[in-house]
Design a protein around this motif. Structure first.
Motif, mmCIF file in Angstrom:
data_model
loop_
_atom_site.group_PDB
_atom_site.id
_atom_site.type_symbol
_atom_site.label_atom_id
_atom_site.label_comp_id
_atom_site.label_asym_id
_atom_site.label_seq_id
_atom_site.Cartn_x
_atom_site.Cartn_y
_atom_site.Cartn_z
ATOM 1 N N ASP A 139 -34.588 2.613 -9.082
ATOM 2 C CA ASP A 139 -34.652 3.453 -7.872
ATOM 3 C C ASP A 139 -35.841 4.400 -7.980
ATOM 4 N N GLU A 183 -38.130 11.079 -1.358
ATOM 5 C CA GLU A 183 -37.174 10.209 -0.658
ATOM 6 C C GLU A 183 -35.749 10.505 -1.117
ATOM 7 N N ASP A 184 -35.641 10.803 -2.430
ATOM 8 C CA ASP A 184 -34.332 10.700 -3.085
ATOM 9 C C ASP A 184 -33.692 12.041 -3.426
ATOM 10 N N TRP A 208 -26.586 2.590 -9.398
ATOM 11 C CA TRP A 208 -27.243 3.440 -8.389
ATOM 12 C C TRP A 208 -26.882 4.920 -8.556
ATOM 13 N N HIS A 209 -27.880 5.762 -8.705
ATOM 14 C CA HIS A 209 -27.736 7.214 -8.873
ATOM 15 C C HIS A 209 -26.850 7.567 -10.067
HETATM 16 ZN ZN ZN Z 1 -31.934 6.749 -4.688
#
Ligand code: ZN
Ligand code: AHN
Length: 324
Positions: free
Chosen positions: A143, A177-178, A295-296
């Motif tokens: 990511d 973005e994140d 994810w994350h």
């Molecule tokens: Zn992300």
């Protein structure tokens, strides 16, 4: 044995005699063969993923973020691209201010027909989907780093094979973005770099023929499905990319499946910039969330990265660009 051999041989002759030339003619008419494109080097893309991770988490405002930004900018300049940066202040959902930096690298700036390739290069400031060390930042090998790494290898291939490229290419490395709101109710708290760029283009009246966003494109056994926003705003770009992937033999990665909508950078590029843009983003079919289990979380590290996935995505995008 003897007779089945006879029948298959006759069938083969029949196909050649009747269908052969006619079929070839109509095939040539509707689907021209793919033009030869440079060979995407997956080991290079893997090394560029590692290189970013080695800076540490690229959280806006951190020294790792600053150093990695310099590396990305310098890399693209070394590829002969015209590089511009947008430095701006981003305000996170909880009102924390962060220094932000979009990086734009242009190849063949004189050409009118342009393809816009994007990935975000920042990484998430906390591991909110993890059970342990939730408040610590993640490596973001997939990511963040994977999409950027694919774009760096595409840049290097363009620099080595500029003559046969018939379109202009702009690489847009998006920041912030994140850093969105973990509660997820607030879609506008994500993708601050693409929102900023859409309202402040690096060049007046900039547009592109189409855009491709890469997000989480390096995990082992990843699958990419036709994401909803991409289908809504850029259905023929989805078809083009999925068809190129299958002609190259990557249909196990680019599966013929429609997936739900995801608010990602391409949402703002489509709605504010009005550039038809798709998102190549991992889809975990039947999973509890859209993305993979890493994810994350702190599982998003180099251990989940597979050069074979980087190759499938990188070669598909590179071949598509060289066929415009
Ligand atoms: Zn992300
Ligand atoms: C949301 O979670 C709202 N969008 C996913 C976009 C994203 C986050 N891509 C990578 N990290």
């Amino acid at each position: 044995m003897r007779s089945s051999y006879f029948w298959s041989l006759s069938l083969l002759m029949l196909v050649y005699a009747c269908g052969g030339s006619k079929e070839k003619a109509s095939e040539n008419k509707s689907v021209p063969p793919l033009r030869i494109a440079p060979v995407f080097d997956a080991d290079s893309a893997y090394a560029y993923t590692q290189k970013q991770v080695d800076f540490g988490p690229r959280v806006p405002g951190s020294s790792a973020h600053y150093a990695c930004g310099n590396y990305l900018s310098g890399f693209l300049r070394n590829c002969g691209a015209a590089v511009q940066e947008q430095n701006f202040k981003a305000v996170r959902w909880d009102r924390v201010e962060m220094p932000a930096r979009n990086i734009i690298a242009s190849f063949k700036p004189e050409l009118k027909k342009r393809i816009l390739l994007m990935a975000h290069w920042d990484t998430r400031y906390l591991a909110d989907q993890d059970t342990l060390r939730k408040s610590e930042p993640i490596d973001g090998a997939n990511d963040g780093a994977s999409g950027v790494a694919v774009l760096l290898e595409i840049a290097r291939q363009i620099s080595l094979n500029a003559d046969s490229l018939q379109v202009g290419v702009d690489l847009l490395l998006l920041d912030v973005e994140d850093q969105g709101n973990p509660s997820e109710s607030d879609a506008d708290s994500w993708c601050l770099g693409s929102q900023y760029w859409s309202k402040n283009k690096h060049q007046a009246n900039y547009s592109a023929f189409f855009g491709v966003l890469l997000d989480m494109v390096g995990a082992r056994n990843a699958r990419f499905a036709r994401e909803g926003i991409s289908r809504k705003f850029a259905p023929n770009v989805v078809d083009k990319i999925w068809s190129t992937a299958s002609r190259l033999g990557y249909q196990q990665y680019f599966i013929p499946l429609d997936a739900p909508e995801i608010v990602d950078d391409h949402y703002f590029i489509n709605t504010i910039s009005q550039i038809p843009t798709i998102d190549i983003i991992e889809y975990s079919h039947g999973g509890p969330v859209y993305f993979g289990a890493y994810w994350h979380t702190h599982q998003d590290n180099m251990a989940i990265i597979d050069p074979a996935t980087l190759k499938a995505v990188g070669q598909t995008v590179l071949t598509s660009v060289y066929n415009e």
